[in-house]
Design a protein around this motif. Structure first.
Motif, PDB file in Angstrom:
ATOM      1  N   GLN A 182       0.839  -1.208   0.000  1.00 12.13           N
ATOM      2  CA  GLN A 182       0.000   0.000   0.000  1.00 12.13           C
ATOM      3  C   GLN A 182       0.876   1.262   0.000  1.00 12.13           C
ATOM      4  N   ILE A 183       1.953   1.206   0.765  1.00 11.97           N
ATOM      5  CA  ILE A 183       2.871   2.358   0.819  1.00 11.97           C
ATOM      6  C   ILE A 183       3.518   2.573  -0.557  1.00 11.97           C
ATOM      7  N   GLU A 184       3.898   1.462  -1.179  1.00  9.67           N
ATOM      8  CA  GLU A 184       4.578   1.579  -2.480  1.00  9.67           C
ATOM      9  C   GLU A 184       3.650   2.071  -3.580  1.00  9.67           C
ATOM     10  N   THR A 185       2.365   1.926  -3.385  1.00 10.20           N
ATOM     11  CA  THR A 185       1.410   2.354  -4.418  1.00 10.20           C
ATOM     12  C   THR A 185       0.599   3.573  -3.978  1.00 10.20           C
ATOM     13  N   LEU A 186       1.101   4.294  -2.995  1.00 12.37           N
ATOM     14  CA  LEU A 186       0.415   5.517  -2.575  1.00 12.37           C
ATOM     15  C   LEU A 186       0.398   6.524  -3.724  1.00 12.37           C
ATOM     16  N   PRO A 187      -0.637   7.365  -3.788  1.00  8.50           N
ATOM     17  CA  PRO A 187      -0.623   8.409  -4.826  1.00  8.50           C
ATOM     18  C   PRO A 187       0.483   9.439  -4.606  1.00  8.50           C
ATOM     19  N   ARG A 188       1.006   9.486  -3.389  1.00  8.90           N
ATOM     20  CA  ARG A 188       2.108  10.394  -3.108  1.00  8.90           C
ATOM     21  C   ARG A 188       3.408   9.588  -3.052  1.00  8.90           C
ATOM     22  N   ALA A 189       4.495  10.196  -3.533  1.00 12.05           N
ATOM     23  CA  ALA A 189       5.775   9.477  -3.546  1.00 12.05           C
ATOM     24  C   ALA A 189       6.181   9.125  -2.125  1.00 12.05           C
ATOM     25  N   ALA A 190       6.378   7.857  -1.896  1.00 12.08           N
ATOM     26  CA  ALA A 190       6.799   7.387  -0.578  1.00 12.08           C
ATOM     27  C   ALA A 190       7.732   6.208  -0.788  1.00 12.08           C
ATOM     28  N   VAL A 191       8.892   6.289  -0.187  1.00 18.37           N
ATOM     29  CA  VAL A 191       9.899   5.240  -0.360  1.00 18.37           C
ATOM     30  C   VAL A 191      10.297   4.718   1.013  1.00 18.37           C
ATOM     31  N   VAL A 192      10.142   3.414   1.192  1.00 16.24           N
ATOM     32  CA  VAL A 192      10.538   2.791   2.458  1.00 16.24           C
ATOM     33  C   VAL A 192      12.045   2.562   2.411  1.00 16.24           C
TER      34      VAL A 192
ATOM     35  N   GLN B 181      10.243   7.665   3.456  1.00 16.61           N
ATOM     36  CA  GLN B 181      10.613   9.004   2.953  1.00 16.61           C
ATOM     37  C   GLN B 181       9.500   9.512   2.052  1.00 16.61           C
ATOM     38  N   THR B 182       9.021  10.704   2.347  1.00 15.47           N
ATOM     39  CA  THR B 182       8.097  11.362   1.421  1.00 15.47           C
ATOM     40  C   THR B 182       8.690  12.723   1.065  1.00 15.47           C
ATOM     41  N   TYR B 183       8.077  13.359   0.089  1.00 19.29           N
ATOM     42  CA  TYR B 183       8.721  14.559  -0.456  1.00 19.29           C
ATOM     43  C   TYR B 183       7.706  15.676  -0.696  1.00 19.29           C
ATOM     44  N   THR B 184       8.219  16.880  -0.697  1.00 22.76           N
ATOM     45  CA  THR B 184       7.448  18.030  -1.151  1.00 22.76           C
ATOM     46  C   THR B 184       8.392  18.928  -1.952  1.00 22.76           C
ATOM     47  N   SER B 185       7.815  19.599  -2.939  1.00 25.27           N
ATOM     48  CA  SER B 185       8.653  20.527  -3.714  1.00 25.27           C
ATOM     49  C   SER B 185       8.795  21.867  -3.011  1.00 25.27           C
TER      50      SER B 185
ATOM     51  N   ASP C  68      12.159  11.233 -10.430  1.00 18.78           N
ATOM     52  CA  ASP C  68      13.198  10.198 -10.478  1.00 18.78           C
ATOM     53  C   ASP C  68      14.095  10.279  -9.245  1.00 18.78           C
ATOM     54  N   ALA C  69      14.419  11.518  -8.841  1.00 20.37           N
ATOM     55  CA  ALA C  69      15.270  11.690  -7.661  1.00 20.37           C
ATOM     56  C   ALA C  69      14.551  11.191  -6.414  1.00 20.37           C
ATOM     57  N   ALA C  70      13.237  11.444  -6.351  1.00 23.23           N
ATOM     58  CA  ALA C  70      12.475  11.015  -5.173  1.00 23.23           C
ATOM     59  C   ALA C  70      12.436   9.490  -5.069  1.00 23.23           C
ATOM     60  N   TYR C  71      12.269   8.835  -6.213  1.00 28.69           N
ATOM     61  CA  TYR C  71      12.140   7.371  -6.187  1.00 28.69           C
ATOM     62  C   TYR C  71      13.479   6.659  -6.370  1.00 28.69           C
ATOM     63  N   ALA C  72      14.538   7.411  -6.531  1.00 30.07           N
ATOM     64  CA  ALA C  72      15.841   6.788  -6.820  1.00 30.07           C
ATOM     65  C   ALA C  72      16.187   5.744  -5.761  1.00 30.07           C
ATOM     66  N   GLY C  73      16.532   4.585  -6.217  1.00 25.70           N
ATOM     67  CA  GLY C  73      16.950   3.524  -5.300  1.00 25.70           C
ATOM     68  C   GLY C  73      15.811   2.859  -4.564  1.00 25.70           C
ATOM     69  N   GLU C  74      14.574   3.054  -5.027  1.00 25.02           N
ATOM     70  CA  GLU C  74      13.437   2.453  -4.318  1.00 25.02           C
ATOM     71  C   GLU C  74      13.503   0.926  -4.391  1.00 25.02           C
ATOM     72  N   VAL C  75      13.202   0.315  -3.289  1.00 24.42           N
ATOM     73  CA  VAL C  75      13.157  -1.141  -3.214  1.00 24.42           C
ATOM     74  C   VAL C  75      11.763  -1.539  -2.768  1.00 24.42           C
TER      75      VAL C  75
ATOM     76  N   PRO D 284      11.734  -0.882 -11.088  1.00 24.03           N
ATOM     77  CA  PRO D 284      11.979  -0.094 -12.312  1.00 24.03           C
ATOM     78  C   PRO D 284      11.867   1.403 -12.046  1.00 24.03           C
ATOM     79  N   ARG D 285      10.942   1.763 -11.157  1.00 27.56           N
ATOM     80  CA  ARG D 285      10.788   3.178 -10.791  1.00 27.56           C
ATOM     81  C   ARG D 285      12.048   3.679 -10.083  1.00 27.56           C
ATOM     82  N   GLY D 286      12.603   2.820  -9.242  1.00 27.56           N
ATOM     83  CA  GLY D 286      13.815   3.187  -8.500  1.00 27.56           C
ATOM     84  C   GLY D 286      15.023   3.318  -9.396  1.00 27.56           C
ATOM     85  N   ARG D 287      14.946   2.643 -10.557  1.00 29.73           N
ATOM     86  CA  ARG D 287      16.051   2.753 -11.521  1.00 29.73           C
ATOM     87  C   ARG D 287      15.804   3.861 -12.529  1.00 29.73           C
ATOM     88  N   GLY D 288      14.708   4.593 -12.369  1.00 28.78           N
ATOM     89  CA  GLY D 288      14.407   5.698 -13.271  1.00 28.78           C
ATOM     90  C   GLY D 288      13.910   5.246 -14.624  1.00 28.78           C
ATOM     91  N   GLU D 289      13.327   4.036 -14.680  1.00 34.05           N
ATOM     92  CA  GLU D 289      12.870   3.509 -15.976  1.00 34.05           C
ATOM     93  C   GLU D 289      11.391   3.759 -16.233  1.00 34.05           C
TER      94      GLU D 289
END
Lengths: 197, 213
Positions: free
Chosen positions: A140-150, A175-179, B88-95, B203-208
């Motif tokens: 669910q986290i990986e498919t959030l509409p907002r960028a979120a990286v565990v 990790q989440t982000y804002t511009s 791409d920078a936000a998702y870089a390296g995503e696992v 693939p998102r983490g690799r910027g693809e």
């Protein structure tokens, strides 16, 4: 005596007039033509450059809907403000959808990453659930509409549930982000950016 | 019958010079006429070239006007590229941790279970430069995963280590501690670790993957 030299004088006169005409009329005119030709070549070169540029811009125009879509999608995933209420709700909805119980959320103060120009919000999450609930929560986290990286996940044994299924205690860092380059407590209110938010 | 020329030689010679003079003047007139014709041809060419220049300048002005009106799409494209770069920078390296947990559940032997799990993504190490040589590895490590649990028998422990390495992007499986369980015969408490390579990145983490597409 005069008759003998007359052809010579006539020839010399004709040659002189011819040279004068060439020097005073023909050569300057040829120079003007050459100069004008250069200007024409230059204008043609400029035209080719402009046509190439216009062609590239027409391609950009054709790709404009896709570009707008990309920008909208990126703004959705990386909002122009930290939007902590929205973030909390997203995480709560993800937990509900996965069937885990959130124990704590600790959103950190946004920190500007000068490399990407984004402010990074590190959220610590603690929750309890079964192994596959935790797996679903991660999805669910990986498919959030907002960028979120565990970036960090740890699981430890918890108490057993009422049905006897062993529960796990989850601790994760997201990790989440804002511009917004100036976000969080003490920052300038509202969206601020490096020029492209 | 023989012919007798009664014209005095000097008059005859004078006539020859006059004819020669007229011939020279006629040839000169032709040359001058050719020069004048050539001059007017040049005048005509100059006019034509100037007309062409004017037409080109007109065309270029129209093109420039069209370019000015299309410039906003170029700006839009630039904005989209910048936005994509940020994403791409936000998702870089995503696992994918959900994928990691699924893989873990697939490879664990049936007579073993885990009671602890921890995975950390640190990202690829910065390339180290020493002098003129650059040291790089073919598969940079981006994180580690450590687990702890119980297993029945050494076979199970061995199978666990073997299976860990079968998952794409999981390398260097290691089991630093194996301790016999005092209460359950043939049971062992273990900890294990694997290094994670860039192959585990999404693939998102690799910027693809591009946004909006």
């Amino acid at each position: 005596m005069d008759n003998r030299r007359a052809p010579l004088f006539a020839g010399l006169a004709v040659a002189g007039v011819s040279i004068l005409l060439i020097l005073l009329l023909v050569l300057p005119k040829m120079g003007q033509v050459s100069q004008a030709q250069q200007q024409l070549d230059q204008a043609q070169g400029e035209q080719q450059t402009l046509e190439s540029r216009r062609s590239a811009l027409e391609d950009a125009k054709a790709a404009a809907p896709q570009a707008r879509k990309t920008i909208a999608e990126v703004h959705r995933r990386i909002p122009p403000t930290a939007d902590e209420p929205g973030l909390i709700l997203l995480l709560q909805n993800a937990a509900i959808s996965a069937g885990i119980d959130l124990v704590s959320l600790s959103p950190g103060t946004p920190v500007l990453d000068t490399t990407s120009g984004l402010s990074k919000i590190t959220v610590g999450v603690s929750a309890t659930g079964t192994y596959f609930d935790v797996t679903d929560f991660m999805y669910q986290i990986e498919t959030l509409p907002r960028a979120a990286v565990v970036t960090n996940l740890s699981l430890a044994p918890g108490e057993a549930s009422q049905t006897g299924v062993p529960l796990l205690t989850l601790t994760a860092t997201i990790q989440t982000y804002t511009s917004d380059t100036s976000a969080g407590p003490g920052s300038e209110p509202g969206p601020t950016s490096g020029g492209n938010a | 019958m023989s012919q007798v020329n009664l014209l005095p030689p000097d008059i005859l010679q004078g006539q020859r010079y006059r004819r020669l003079t007229l011939t020279v003047l006629a040839a000169g007139a032709i040359v001058l006429a050719l020069i004048v014709v050539f001059f007017f041809i040049q005048v005509g060419r100059l006019g034509a070239v100037n007309d062409d220049i004017a037409a080109k300048e007109q065309t270029n002005a129209e093109l420039q006007s069209q370019i000015d009106s299309l410039q906003k799409y170029d700006d839009l494209q630039t904005q989209a590229q910048q936005a994509q770069t940020q994403l791409d920078a936000a998702y870089a390296g995503e696992v994918s941790f959900s994928g990691m947990l699924m893989d873990l559940s697939r490879v664990i032997p049936s007579d073993a279970y885990l009671d602890t799990f921890a995975a950390t993504i640190t990202g690829p190490p910065a390339p180290t430069t020493g002098g003129t040589t650059t040291t790089t590895t073919t598969t940079p490590l981006i994180g580690t995963m450590t687990t702890g649990g119980q297993a029945i028998g050494f076979d199970s422990l061995s199978i666990w280590l073997t299976r860990l390495e079968l998952v794409r992007g999981w390398v260097n499986p290691w089991m630093p501690t194996i301790t016999a369980n005092a209460t359950v015969p043939n049971a062992f408490t273990f900890t294990s670790s694997v290094d994670l390579t860039q192959d585990v990145e999404t693939p998102r983490g690799r910027g693809e993957v591009t946004a909006g597409g």
